[in-house]
Each structure stands twice: as C-alpha cells, then as structure tokens.
Design a protein around this motif. Sequence first.
Motif, PDB file in Angstrom:
ATOM      1  N   LEU A 172       7.681   7.112  -5.525  1.00 48.98           N
ATOM      2  CA  LEU A 172       6.597   7.996  -5.108  1.00 48.98           C
ATOM      3  C   LEU A 172       5.661   8.353  -6.256  1.00 48.98           C
ATOM      4  CD1 LEU A 172       8.319  10.510  -2.659  1.00 48.98           C
ATOM      5  CD2 LEU A 172       6.483   8.904  -2.116  1.00 48.98           C
ATOM      6  N   HIS A 173       6.204   8.433  -7.460  1.00 50.22           N
ATOM      7  CA  HIS A 173       5.419   8.893  -8.603  1.00 50.22           C
ATOM      8  C   HIS A 173       5.636   7.963  -9.793  1.00 50.22           C
ATOM      9  CE1 HIS A 173       5.088  12.548  -6.198  1.00 50.22           C
ATOM     10  NE2 HIS A 173       6.401  12.579  -6.125  1.00 50.22           N
ATOM     11  N   PRO A 174       5.113   6.731  -9.741  1.00 55.12           N
ATOM     12  CA  PRO A 174       5.256   5.819 -10.882  1.00 55.12           C
ATOM     13  C   PRO A 174       4.562   6.394 -12.109  1.00 55.12           C
ATOM     14  CG  PRO A 174       3.631   4.988  -9.329  1.00 55.12           C
ATOM     15  CD  PRO A 174       4.301   6.157  -8.665  1.00 55.12           C
ATOM     16  N   PRO A 175       5.170   6.297 -13.292  1.00 52.50           N
ATOM     17  CA  PRO A 175       4.573   6.910 -14.495  1.00 52.50           C
ATOM     18  C   PRO A 175       3.132   6.466 -14.735  1.00 52.50           C
ATOM     19  CG  PRO A 175       6.818   6.170 -14.942  1.00 52.50           C
ATOM     20  CD  PRO A 175       6.471   5.666 -13.577  1.00 52.50           C
ATOM     21  N   VAL A 176       2.880   5.172 -14.639  1.00 55.66           N
ATOM     22  CA  VAL A 176       1.520   4.635 -14.772  1.00 55.66           C
ATOM     23  C   VAL A 176       1.156   4.000 -13.437  1.00 55.66           C
ATOM     24  CG1 VAL A 176       0.003   3.064 -16.029  1.00 55.66           C
ATOM     25  CG2 VAL A 176       1.881   4.227 -17.233  1.00 55.66           C
TER      26      VAL A 176
END
Length: 427
Positions: A283-287
């Motif tokens: 849901l929240h890939p770092p990049v």
Amino acid sequence: MAALFTVDFQNCFIFILVCLFSILFYSLLFKKSKAGFNLPPSPPSLPIIGHLHLLLSFLIHKSLQKLSSKYGPFLHLRVFNVPIVLVSSASIAYEIFTAHDVNVSTRNLPTNEGSLFFGSLGFTTAPYEDYWKFMKKLIVTKLLGPQALERSGGIRAEEVERFYSNLLDKAMRKDLFRGERPLKKFGISPFKKELASLSTRFDEVLEKILVEYEDNIDEHHQGTDTSTHAIQWKMAEIINNPNILERLREEIDFVVGKSRLIQETDVPNIPFLQAVVKEGLRLHPPVPILVRMFQESCEIKDFYIAEKTTLLVNLYDMMRDPDTWEDPEEFKPERFLASSRSEQEDKIRAEVLKYIPFGSGRRACPGSNLAYESIAIAIGVMVQCFDWKFKGDKVNMEEARGAMTLTMAHPFKCTLVPRTILPFTSS
C-alpha cells in the motif's frame, strides 16, 4: 504617448508569437521522425509542452494513476521533446525487467554534488558500467549479503534493546510518541558511529576494503529514511485496524512469550508479522515511482521504444491494481498468508509479477532483505511491548505533498502504555 505604447505592445506581442511558432516549427521539422513506428498509446497533448500539464502535481504518483486508469497501463508521453514511457502494468513491468533489464539499468537521475555518495560516482546515481558493478559487488558481499548480515546480527540486537528502552522511557514519562523521533534513534541500519565522517572517508574506506578485505564501516546510510517512513505507515495501518493489532499481538505472544523481547530470529516463526510488513509495503511503497532510461531502442508488446526514452514505472498504481489485487485499497495482510506449500509457491510466482516495493532487476534495492528484517522487528517491538492510545477515531493517512519518498503528511501522535509492569528482557 499612448500611440507609442500601443506600437511597443504590438511589437512585443508579435515577437512572442514569432518565438513560439519558431519553437513549434523547430520541434516539428528537426526532431527525429517516428513515422512508421508503432508507439504506445498517448493521451491528448498540447503544442510544444506536450503532456507537461498532466505531470504537474505534488502527488505525481496519484496523477499518473488517474492517467493510466483513463488511457491505459502502457502510455507514451512527451514533455517538450523528451519522450517518456509510463508503465502501470505488472506484466509489462515484468517483461521490461527481464527481457530488457540491461537496457533500463541506467537511472539518469540528476546528481547532488554535496551528497553522501559523491554525485554521479555514487551507487544510486552511477550509470550501469564497470564502476557500478564493482560497487554492487562490494556492497552485497561486505555489507548486505547473508554473511555480512549474520556478522552484524549482534549489533542489530543491541539496537533493538536500545529502541525498546527509548520507547519505554518515553512511556514512563508519558511523553507523546510522534512517530519519527524514536525511529530516528533506532535507525534501520545496524551501524551507528561513523556517519558524520563517512562522506569524507568513503574513498579511503573502499580502498581499505580492496586492499585488506576488512570492512570496518559502522554506518550504512542507504534506506534509513525510507524505512523509517515505512514503519510509520505500517503502525498507522495497524492502529487503524484493531483486529489486525490483536491478531498480530496474539501470534507474537504465542511464539515469543510475554516476558522476552522479540528478536530477529523470531520473525520467520511469525508469518502474520511478515504478512503485515508486506501488505504495508504494497500500500505504501517507499519510493512510489521507479525512474529508468532506455539506452537503446527496442520493442515492448509490439510497440516501438526509442533510445534515450525515460521509463516511469508507477509502483504505487501497480500494487493497487484492482485487476491483480482483491480489494486493493484495503489493508489485508492475510492476502500474503498461504495455507499450504503448493499455494505458497503459487503466491510467490504471482508476487514476482505484481509485488516489487523495492524495485526490480539489476538496480533493485540491494538492502531489501535488511529492510524487511528491520521493519519487521521494529513493528514487533512496538506491538509486543506497548498499547497505543491516541485522540480521534483514525490516524490521518494523508500523504505529504511534494516528497520524494512516500511520507505521512501528519505523523501520528500517540501515548505509549507498557503492557507489563516488569520490562521485557532479551533472554
């Protein structure tokens, strides 16, 4: 006087028009013709600027997501005379990072001369040539490979205890946990002592590794900031889903107990903790966007891609694709659990296509294994040892605008409450 002003205004207006038409005719007459080539689909564009107006956003991954949902997962864009290919399809991304991996292994990012890794000579910005290959070999074998991580396991265990002590001290003083401060103390990397001098001694350290094969580096900067944000996102999702928090805590208590502090060696025995980490990264890939460049022309899905075309892979969109993920906007860690060995193997094969939070191919993040372990152990400590109380019904999941990495606009503020009277011990 009024007539003179009118003449000057008309002359200026004519001059501006001549300049605009000159630029337009130059771009049409002198740019390389693509006649006869089958380019990927392209949204309607404007003269001169092309699709620039569609890319102007402080949350560009979401703007590109809307663009792909309207026009398709494989698009050809243009900003002035710069060609861009936008990919939001897992299958197309998989083909690019397998059949054309070498061709797109150069990032072509602007360098920062004052950065830790010396601009274009740095590992993250260097072109895919002998120097980068040499750096990759050193980093994998001396810092991030299995043997190197095993050697630094004791240091990471000390950091886990220090992280727990910091949180416990904050809880006893009833200070607000603001998301970022304790995590910065914890860091993510297992080293802590020489970051300040690393940028000036980097060449010297590499030379020492070459000559003596001894790695005395006490800090590895790559990934610290992105992993800290990743932990914040996951804790926010866990707090917003009390049933997931309860299940995760039950599994940790069952495997570790209620008196011993969780360790890295416990993580493989807690599959739901691993699933929580993976779902958070989905849901929240770092990049959220990978940037590469095609060094040579090629064909993908029967479409022509010209040399020096910029490649944008929207990981954020790809890992929320409703065609490949069930309920893609929901936080459901159980999607990464397997009930049998064969089912697990099927899931692994499927994930290769659609789950790449740390990139893919030769330029994928070499510290992904360390990141998984560090995020999992940090989440494990926070869930095992503390209750989390905050004002309001839900943590605000709004994203920060204009950030290079996926960052929370409003890091959550919580009050920590120790779960037990006696502190947890490491043994």
